[in-house]
Design a protein around this motif. Structure first.
Motif, PDB file in Angstrom:
ATOM      1  N   SER A 289       0.829  -1.204   0.000  1.00  0.00           N
ATOM      2  CA  SER A 289       0.000   0.000   0.000  1.00  0.00           C
ATOM      3  C   SER A 289       0.867   1.259   0.000  1.00  0.00           C
ATOM      4  CB  SER A 289      -0.920  -0.009   1.226  1.00  0.00           C
ATOM      5  OG  SER A 289      -1.713   1.147   1.267  1.00  0.00           O
ATOM      6  N   GLY A 290       1.952   1.256   0.780  1.00  0.00           N
ATOM      7  CA  GLY A 290       2.838   2.417   0.801  1.00  0.00           C
ATOM      8  C   GLY A 290       3.517   2.669  -0.537  1.00  0.00           C
ATOM      9  N   GLY A 291       3.903   1.591  -1.233  1.00  0.00           N
ATOM     10  CA  GLY A 291       4.519   1.761  -2.545  1.00  0.00           C
ATOM     11  C   GLY A 291       3.579   2.379  -3.554  1.00  0.00           C
ATOM     12  N   ILE A 292       2.315   1.943  -3.562  1.00  0.00           N
ATOM     13  CA  ILE A 292       1.342   2.520  -4.499  1.00  0.00           C
ATOM     14  C   ILE A 292       1.053   3.969  -4.122  1.00  0.00           C
ATOM     15  CG2 ILE A 292      -1.005   2.301  -5.382  1.00  0.00           C
ATOM     16  CD1 ILE A 292      -0.827  -0.686  -4.910  1.00  0.00           C
ATOM     17  N   PHE A 293       0.962   4.232  -2.826  1.00  0.00           N
ATOM     18  CA  PHE A 293       0.713   5.610  -2.376  1.00  0.00           C
ATOM     19  C   PHE A 293       1.846   6.544  -2.785  1.00  0.00           C
ATOM     20  CE2 PHE A 293       1.439   8.807   0.956  1.00  0.00           C
ATOM     21  CZ  PHE A 293       0.242   9.508   0.884  1.00  0.00           C
ATOM     22  N   ALA A 294       3.091   6.099  -2.629  1.00  0.00           N
ATOM     23  CA  ALA A 294       4.230   6.940  -2.992  1.00  0.00           C
ATOM     24  C   ALA A 294       4.268   7.210  -4.492  1.00  0.00           C
ATOM     25  CB  ALA A 294       5.529   6.276  -2.540  1.00  0.00           C
ATOM     26  N   SER A 295       3.951   6.204  -5.303  1.00  0.00           N
ATOM     27  CA  SER A 295       3.962   6.411  -6.753  1.00  0.00           C
ATOM     28  C   SER A 295       2.877   7.387  -7.185  1.00  0.00           C
ATOM     29  CB  SER A 295       3.787   5.073  -7.474  1.00  0.00           C
ATOM     30  OG  SER A 295       2.529   4.504  -7.154  1.00  0.00           O
ATOM     31  N   ARG A 296       1.750   7.371  -6.501  1.00  0.00           N
ATOM     32  CA  ARG A 296       0.694   8.333  -6.830  1.00  0.00           C
ATOM     33  C   ARG A 296       1.091   9.751  -6.405  1.00  0.00           C
ATOM     34  NH1 ARG A 296      -1.293  12.280  -7.307  1.00  0.00           N
ATOM     35  NH2 ARG A 296      -3.348  13.039  -6.753  1.00  0.00           N
ATOM     36  N   GLN A 297       1.674   9.895  -5.210  1.00  0.00           N
ATOM     37  CA  GLN A 297       2.028  11.222  -4.723  1.00  0.00           C
ATOM     38  C   GLN A 297       3.180  11.824  -5.520  1.00  0.00           C
ATOM     39  OE1 GLN A 297      -0.896  11.551  -2.785  1.00  0.00           O
ATOM     40  NE2 GLN A 297       0.470  12.890  -1.643  1.00  0.00           N
ATOM     41  N   GLY A 298       4.143  10.981  -5.916  1.00  0.00           N
ATOM     42  CA  GLY A 298       5.318  11.484  -6.601  1.00  0.00           C
ATOM     43  C   GLY A 298       6.330  12.134  -5.684  1.00  0.00           C
ATOM     44  N   PHE A 299       5.980  12.247  -4.414  1.00  0.00           N
ATOM     45  CA  PHE A 299       6.866  12.877  -3.429  1.00  0.00           C
ATOM     46  C   PHE A 299       6.468  12.369  -2.043  1.00  0.00           C
ATOM     47  CE2 PHE A 299       7.229  16.176  -0.170  1.00  0.00           C
ATOM     48  CZ  PHE A 299       8.599  16.360  -0.154  1.00  0.00           C
ATOM     49  N   VAL A 300       7.454  12.017  -1.217  1.00  0.00           N
ATOM     50  CA  VAL A 300       7.186  11.573   0.150  1.00  0.00           C
ATOM     51  C   VAL A 300       8.146  12.278   1.095  1.00  0.00           C
ATOM     52  CG1 VAL A 300       6.235   9.296  -0.404  1.00  0.00           C
ATOM     53  CG2 VAL A 300       8.711   9.578  -0.182  1.00  0.00           C
ATOM     54  N   ASN A 301       7.651  12.553   2.303  1.00  0.00           N
ATOM     55  CA  ASN A 301       8.495  13.089   3.366  1.00  0.00           C
ATOM     56  C   ASN A 301       8.031  12.504   4.697  1.00  0.00           C
ATOM     57  OD1 ASN A 301       6.112  14.436   3.738  1.00  0.00           O
ATOM     58  ND2 ASN A 301       6.995  16.456   3.902  1.00  0.00           N
ATOM     59  N   PRO A 302       8.805  12.618   5.761  1.00  0.00           N
ATOM     60  CA  PRO A 302       8.458  11.948   7.016  1.00  0.00           C
ATOM     61  C   PRO A 302       7.158  12.426   7.653  1.00  0.00           C
ATOM     62  CG  PRO A 302      10.765  12.634   7.015  1.00  0.00           C
ATOM     63  CD  PRO A 302      10.126  13.270   5.838  1.00  0.00           C
TER      64      PRO A 302
END
Length: 518
Positions: A289-302
């Motif tokens: 789920s986190g991998g799909i979420f990150a690909s949709r956002q295009g950007f992640v931070n803590p």
């Protein structure tokens, strides 16, 4: 001596119409659910697939229908649409939370382990896809998305084993504290790690492959519908896998551990190994789920992976029904969709919803003392006191807020909270004084004052949160906390509990009733 002589029966005590109506509603609900289960079980196997297939078609075409209505009429789907946010984006976020709730349900609902740091696995999956796939990361690997996601799943499973190895011999609150610390350790590690982007995060995260007929990318930034379809397909696949696990030897071992770990171990079940499997499988689903979420956002931070997110994952499981795969999906819909749907509401309307939650909590707690509703007069006094208390409290709260604004204090929050505390102290003193009297009128007055004070707090709460600075967003999450308390007290099995869990609570309630009447 016959069985009849051993059985002690007590005549039912006459109650108020409120109690009789509540008992009648509960009985009819149970009868309706039993009739539905019998009717559903009597259907032929092909007919049982028709309702799920229709529901799936509706879920697939919901974002398309919303987009078409926005283009033609200027507004999305009536009632259920989100006018102030992208409906496809909300559906995708619901899918992300639903997938995490399914994975957490393996740990909490099946194996009976309390995990408060599930967001750590969600973060590991997201950052794995970001670090291994982004060309701007320090690793400079730039692997395709189809390679990054399996790597993320594998790393989260390893993290689950590393966490579960030394900690799964703990139980209850101790395990919850350790898992909560794990989630914070993951977040702080990301903050202080240069290769992970520190607090600034990682950008340029790869997206799933695919192209449209015109040659443009299928998974872009503007159109979120393909991501929603992707998460929907993954949820269906994970549901099938989890259902097969639940019916297998592993699933039966999890249920045995949840019921009584000591008894399961005495019967020869290797409890530690199966609990480790639960942690690893739940972690893998969270990483996916986190991998799909990150690909949709295009950007992640803590900042995305804080404790509040982990609590919302657990809230979805608790509200929906621990142990029920479809119940936790319903819980995810409530946790994500309801706040987004209320985003465009006026603060006064959201404050009214918060007041309703507070009243529900108060009435639920009071109704546990059934003697309070033993007479029609007390039942009428409770409802009358609640209605009058609501009207008076809203007026007092509004005037109190106006007074604080007119005074123009340098710290209006302190003055407002102090006023609420004074009102509560005065009310408690009044209740104590009224409680010393034995007349029925004094008891009615006590009920009224209690309802007034309870609703007063709910009416002033929106202004307090607004003065603090967090505004409606903080009140939204605080209201969910109140909703969780109401759910835990009034319906601990959740909205859609598993049949086993509902039976356990019903049997426990009968045992308590027998003990009280004995």
């Amino acid at each position: 001596m016959t069985q009849d002589t051993l059985t002690t029966t007590t005549a039912p005590r006459p109650g108020s119409p409120l109690l009789r109506v509540a008992d009648g509603i509960a009985g009819r609900r149970e009868a309706a659910m039993g009739a539905f289960r019998r009717g559903w079980g009597g259907l032929p196997q092909p007919a049982r697939y028709v309702p799920p297939a229709l529901l799936l078609l509706v879920l697939i075409f919901l974002p398309v229908l919303d987009t078409n209505l926005r283009e033609s009429t200027g507004s999305g789907i009536p009632v259920i649409g989100t006018p102030n946010t992208s409906f496809s984006g909300v559906l995708f976020l619901v899918g992300v939370y639903a997938l995490c709730a399914i994975g957490l349900n393996v740990v909490v609902g099946f194996a009976g382990l309390l995990d408060l740091g599930y967001v750590g696995f969600f973060a590991i999956g997201a950052y794995t896809v970001a670090v291994f796939g982004s060309p701007s990361s320090d690793l400079a690997t730039a692997y395709p998305w189809l390679i990054c996601v399996p790597i993320g799943i594998a790393l989260t499973m390893v993290a689950g084993v590393i966490l579960g190895g030394p900690t799964l011999r703990l139980r209850g609150d101790y395990l919850a504290i350790v898992t909560l610390g794990f989630g914070e350790i993951v977040r702080l590690t990301i903050v202080n790690s240069g290769p992970l982007g520190n607090r600034s995060g990682v950008s340029n995260i790869p997206k799933p492959p695919g192209e449209r007929a015109d040659g443009s990318k299928l998974f872009g930034v503007v159109d979120i519908t393909p991501f929603y379809w992707l998460i929907l397909a993954v949820i269906i696949l994970v549901l099938l896998l989890v259902s097969n696990l639940e019916r297998s030897r592993v699933g039966r071992a999890w249920l045995a551990i949840r019921e009584d770990e000591d008894a399961a171990e005495l019967m020869g079940v290797p409890t530690f190994r199966f609990k480790l499997w639960a942690f690893a499988i739940g972690a893998a689903v969270g990483g996916l789920s986190g991998g799909i979420f990150a690909s949709r956002q295009g950007f992640v931070n803590p900042d995305t992976f804080d404790v509040l997110t982990s609590i919302l994952f657990l809230a979805a499981v608790v509200i929906g029904g621990s142990g029920n795969k479809f119940g936790v999906i319903l819980g995810a819909v409530i946790v994500v969709y309801v706040p987004e749907r209320l985003r465009g509401f006026d603060e006064s309307l959201f404050g009214a919803w918060f007041v309703v939650l507070v009243i529900a909590l108060a009435v639920t707690l009071i109704s546990r003392r059934r003697t309070l509703f033993a007479t029609s007069l007390r039942a009428a006094a409770t409802f009358g006191g609640g209605v009058l208390g609501l009207a008076v409290a809203i007026g007092v709260g509004t005037q109190l807020h106006s007074i604080v604004t007119d005074v123009g204090s340098e710290n209006p929050t302190r003055l407002l909270v102090g006023s609420v505390v004074v009102v509560l102290i005065v009310g408690i003193v009044l209740i104590r004084l009224i409680g010393t009297a034995q007349a029925e009128g004094a008891r009615v007055a006590g009920i009224f004052v209690g309802a007034l004070l309870t609703v007063l707090v709910g009416a002033i709460a929106p202004y307090v949160f607004d003065e603090i600075g967090d505004g409606i967003q903080a009140l939204r999450y605080f209201a969910f906390g109140i909703a969780l308390i109401v759910m835990s007290v009034f319906r601990p099995q959740g909205l859609l509990p598993s049949r086993r869990r509902a039976t356990e609570l019903a049997d426990r309630k009968k045992e308590v009733a027998v003990g009280v009447n004995a």
